[in-house]
Design a protein around this motif. Sequence first.
Motif: not given
Length: 366
Positions: A283, A287, A356, A360
């Motif tokens: 992750r 980003c 998101c 995620f």
Amino acid sequence: MAEQMSRGSQEPIRNRFPTLFEVLSRKTVAPLDLYSFYIYMRDQQRAVDYLDFYLDVSQHLILCRAYVRRLHRSVFEDTPEIEKNSKRSSYILHDAGEGPSGEKGSIADQRLSAFLRSDHGSRAQSPQNSHGSGRSSPAGRERPPRPSFMTLDSPGDSSSPGHASSSENVPRREDLRGSAEKILYTYLLPGSEREIIIPQSILHDVQEAIEGPDQRSDPELFDSAKDYVFQAMERDAFPGFLQSKGLGNLVPQSMMFRLIIGLISVFGAVWASFILILRDKPRTTRCWLILPYTVGIYFIFTHQYMLDPILALLGYSEYTLFDFNRMREPFVIKTLRMRSMSMLLFFLLVTVATCCIFIFVPGKDL
């Protein structure tokens, strides 16, 4: 109060958008000023000839007023001292020029036109000296109105009524006739250089008044055509102008450029997101997707809203592609700042939600 006077200035601070009449009367400032409206009519409406016609007719009215004022001064200067206090010495000319103190608009202009019509018999020029007779006027005699808004005489020009005393700029009766014919032959007659579409009945009345036996040159002869053009601009062009410059600060070319960049950025971000997810990248690596998503969504939002919120908060509006100028109209500044804050909040929500989802979501190494 709906309007207040700004400190140290005679310009009212409006709590509303201005009307078209206020824009054409130069009672507004950027980005809803006459210059902005001219650019909008030229670049977006492709109908700048209608605006130029309206401005040229207004300039013709100024020329007529200057002529009557010069005539008023010449009569007054030639009147013997004993007659200068007579009520008849300059009563007609004075009323034709400006009207009583505090009188505005149509009444004074009607008196001006009535005087010019009554003065026609003694001062009208022969047809061979007119602009449309096929012969050129003597050098220096004809002073036609400006060809376009970009060369419009400013209020401080020597050609304005307040400076009509200059010998080389004093309007003459043949100047009024040349100006009226120039408007007719430039904008109204079929096949003219910058023909505008007006009802045939209006065109016939104007043509008959100028070329007929009366050979009128008073500004009232253009009233019907001027009112028709004003209503057409007010109905067809002005609402779009308010939406473009009062609720946004971007021009169509810039909006299309932003849409292309936004779509490319979002497409690249989605493609990279699936690559990182299907390769089960950490992750922390995903980003970095925040950057292309932020750029892409921001530019798409600016296209949809016709507004760049960062520029609006800094107080700038785009006149032409990549040509930014500071806004001065308080109500527009206030409106765009409120829209910018709402747009930025919505933009942040969409960007965070999108990032998101792709950051995620569990990865899967194929």
